[in-house]
Design a protein around this motif. Structure first.
Motif, PDB file in Angstrom:
ATOM      1  N   GLY A   1       0.788  -1.225   0.000  1.00 29.03           N
ATOM      2  CA  GLY A   1       0.000   0.000   0.000  1.00 29.03           C
ATOM      3  C   GLY A   1       0.818   1.272   0.000  1.00 29.03           C
ATOM      4  O   GLY A   1       0.259   2.360   0.113  1.00 29.03           O
ATOM      5  N   ASN A   2       2.136   1.165  -0.134  1.00 27.61           N
ATOM      6  CA  ASN A   2       2.998   2.347  -0.171  1.00 27.61           C
ATOM      7  C   ASN A   2       3.019   2.940  -1.572  1.00 27.61           C
ATOM      8  O   ASN A   2       3.196   2.209  -2.553  1.00 27.61           O
ATOM      9  CB  ASN A   2       4.425   1.995   0.227  1.00 27.61           C
ATOM     10  N   GLN A   3       2.871   4.257  -1.665  1.00 30.67           N
ATOM     11  CA  GLN A   3       3.045   4.918  -2.953  1.00 30.67           C
ATOM     12  C   GLN A   3       4.526   5.229  -3.129  1.00 30.67           C
ATOM     13  O   GLN A   3       5.145   5.845  -2.275  1.00 30.67           O
ATOM     14  CB  GLN A   3       2.233   6.204  -3.046  1.00 30.67           C
ATOM     15  N   ARG A   4       5.083   4.780  -4.257  1.00 32.41           N
ATOM     16  CA  ARG A   4       6.504   4.938  -4.514  1.00 32.41           C
ATOM     17  C   ARG A   4       6.743   5.744  -5.780  1.00 32.41           C
ATOM     18  O   ARG A   4       5.932   5.726  -6.707  1.00 32.41           O
ATOM     19  CB  ARG A   4       7.187   3.572  -4.684  1.00 32.41           C
ATOM     20  N   VAL A   5       7.876   6.433  -5.797  1.00 32.81           N
ATOM     21  CA  VAL A   5       8.401   7.033  -7.020  1.00 32.81           C
ATOM     22  C   VAL A   5       9.820   6.519  -7.205  1.00 32.81           C
ATOM     23  O   VAL A   5      10.497   6.158  -6.226  1.00 32.81           O
ATOM     24  CB  VAL A   5       8.403   8.576  -6.980  1.00 32.81           C
ATOM     25  N   GLY A   6      10.261   6.447  -8.457  1.00 31.71           N
ATOM     26  CA  GLY A   6      11.592   5.930  -8.726  1.00 31.71           C
ATOM     27  C   GLY A   6      12.371   6.810  -9.681  1.00 31.71           C
ATOM     28  O   GLY A   6      11.801   7.385 -10.624  1.00 31.71           O
ATOM     29  N   PHE A   7      13.669   6.927  -9.429  1.00 29.24           N
ATOM     30  CA  PHE A   7      14.584   7.689 -10.274  1.00 29.24           C
ATOM     31  C   PHE A   7      15.880   6.896 -10.430  1.00 29.24           C
ATOM     32  O   PHE A   7      16.286   6.168  -9.522  1.00 29.24           O
ATOM     33  CB  PHE A   7      14.958   9.038  -9.638  1.00 29.24           C
ATOM     34  N   GLU A   8      16.531   7.058 -11.562  1.00 26.85           N
ATOM     35  CA  GLU A   8      17.904   6.594 -11.692  1.00 26.85           C
ATOM     36  C   GLU A   8      18.697   7.673 -12.406  1.00 26.85           C
ATOM     37  O   GLU A   8      18.166   8.393 -13.248  1.00 26.85           O
ATOM     38  CB  GLU A   8      17.989   5.260 -12.432  1.00 26.85           C
ATOM     39  N   GLY A   9      19.971   7.783 -12.044  1.00 26.63           N
ATOM     40  CA  GLY A   9      20.755   8.851 -12.654  1.00 26.63           C
ATOM     41  C   GLY A   9      22.232   8.690 -12.395  1.00 26.63           C
ATOM     42  O   GLY A   9      22.683   7.730 -11.754  1.00 26.63           O
ATOM     43  N   SER A  10      22.990   9.641 -12.916  1.00 25.88           N
ATOM     44  CA  SER A  10      24.444   9.579 -12.788  1.00 25.88           C
ATOM     45  C   SER A  10      25.036  10.971 -12.876  1.00 25.88           C
ATOM     46  O   SER A  10      24.393  11.925 -13.334  1.00 25.88           O
ATOM     47  CB  SER A  10      25.042   8.692 -13.884  1.00 25.88           C
ATOM     48  N   ALA A  11      26.266  11.066 -12.442  1.00 22.63           N
ATOM     49  CA  ALA A  11      27.034  12.313 -12.523  1.00 22.63           C
ATOM     50  C   ALA A  11      28.506  11.946 -12.529  1.00 22.63           C
ATOM     51  O   ALA A  11      28.892  10.869 -12.053  1.00 22.63           O
ATOM     52  CB  ALA A  11      26.716  13.233 -11.352  1.00 22.63           C
ATOM     53  N   GLU A  12      29.330  12.826 -13.064  1.00 25.83           N
ATOM     54  CA  GLU A  12      30.777  12.618 -13.039  1.00 25.83           C
ATOM     55  C   GLU A  12      31.436  13.765 -12.291  1.00 25.83           C
ATOM     56  O   GLU A  12      31.062  14.927 -12.470  1.00 25.83           O
ATOM     57  CB  GLU A  12      31.349  12.522 -14.455  1.00 25.83           C
ATOM     58  N   ILE A  13      32.394  13.412 -11.446  1.00 27.17           N
ATOM     59  CA  ILE A  13      33.141  14.420 -10.699  1.00 27.17           C
ATOM     60  C   ILE A  13      34.630  14.112 -10.811  1.00 27.17           C
ATOM     61  O   ILE A  13      35.022  12.997 -11.184  1.00 27.17           O
ATOM     62  CB  ILE A  13      32.743  14.460  -9.207  1.00 27.17           C
ATOM     63  N   LEU A  14      35.443  15.093 -10.496  1.00 24.71           N
ATOM     64  CA  LEU A  14      36.873  14.884 -10.274  1.00 24.71           C
ATOM     65  C   LEU A  14      37.076  14.852  -8.767  1.00 24.71           C
ATOM     66  O   LEU A  14      36.805  15.840  -8.075  1.00 24.71           O
ATOM     67  CB  LEU A  14      37.696  16.002 -10.919  1.00 24.71           C
ATOM     68  N   ARG A  15      37.536  13.731  -8.252  1.00 27.97           N
ATOM     69  CA  ARG A  15      37.659  13.605  -6.804  1.00 27.97           C
ATOM     70  C   ARG A  15      38.620  14.638  -6.224  1.00 27.97           C
ATOM     71  O   ARG A  15      38.465  15.067  -5.068  1.00 27.97           O
ATOM     72  CB  ARG A  15      38.084  12.185  -6.416  1.00 27.97           C
ATOM     73  N   SER A  16      39.600  15.071  -7.035  1.00 26.79           N
ATOM     74  CA  SER A  16      40.550  16.077  -6.556  1.00 26.79           C
ATOM     75  C   SER A  16      39.869  17.395  -6.230  1.00 26.79           C
ATOM     76  O   SER A  16      40.367  18.168  -5.398  1.00 26.79           O
ATOM     77  CB  SER A  16      41.652  16.296  -7.590  1.00 26.79           C
TER      78      SER A  16
END
Length: 204
Positions: free
Chosen positions: A153-168
């Protein structure tokens, strides 16, 4: 279905956007479900392969505003000590002072500042990512996977995604030179997000 603000080039004095009833019904506070979500990363190792890892402990909240999607917000807190690359010694090195220094800086956090629709179900959310004592802007490209009511009975939403960073950029500069040239750990890190969030029940 648009969750965030759609760019509008029509004159503001004449533009009128109808509210999608299905979108309006999603308005509310959602809690990220860690059992059905993952936050991971990929980084180059020894110049020839990739190491993949994830953070097992994280929590967050989505505030979705269906009538005014631009007002929607997201917050995520990730516990650094929960890092898992499937090698205990490597995980121990990552939480040490050489990298994250998890004892002193136990959390990695993201606080959204805005979002926009790129087309269809593709979005870009922007915000501030804090690692250790450094806060820098981050943009995450997301796909909205839809909404559903689960068997409980839970209403859910879903997302998927990505990002790129320079750890430095966040002060994560540890490295070691290889005898054949190059370095042990790449600077570029790909962040991966797979989020399932549950809508909170209305206040009594």
């Amino acid at each position: 279905m648009a969750l965030f603000n759609r760019k509008n080039t029509a004159p503001s004095t004449t533009a009128t956007l109808a509210v999608d009833p299905a979108l309006a019904a999603l308005t509310g506070t959602y809690t990220i479900d860690p059992a059905h979500s993952s936050i991971g990363f990929t980084v180059r190792h020894a110049m020839v392969t990739n190491v993949r890892g994830s953070f097992g402990e994280h929590e967050g909240t989505l505030e979705l505003d269906g009538a005014n999607p631009a007002a929607s917000t997201a917050t995520i807190d990730v516990r650094i000590a929960s890092v898992d690359t499937r090698i205990a010694d490597r995980d121990g090195h990552l939480v040490s002072g050489d990298f994250f220094d998890a004892e002193k800086f136990p959390l990695m956090t993201f606080r959204s500042t805005g979002a926009e629709q790129l087309g269809g179900d593709a979005y870009r959310i922007t915000g501030d990512l804090t690692i250790k004592d450094v806060t820098r802007p981050l943009s995450i490209d997301l796909e909205f996977n839809g909404s559903a009511t689960d068997p409980y009975g839970n209403q859910r939403v879903g997302f998927e995604g990505s990002a790129e960073i320079l750890r430095s950029d966040w002060g994560l500069t540890y490295n070691a030179a290889l005898e054949t040239g190059g370095v042990l750990v790449g600077d570029k890190v790909k962040l991966n997000f797979d989020i399932s969030a549950i809508k909170a029940a209305p206040a009594a």
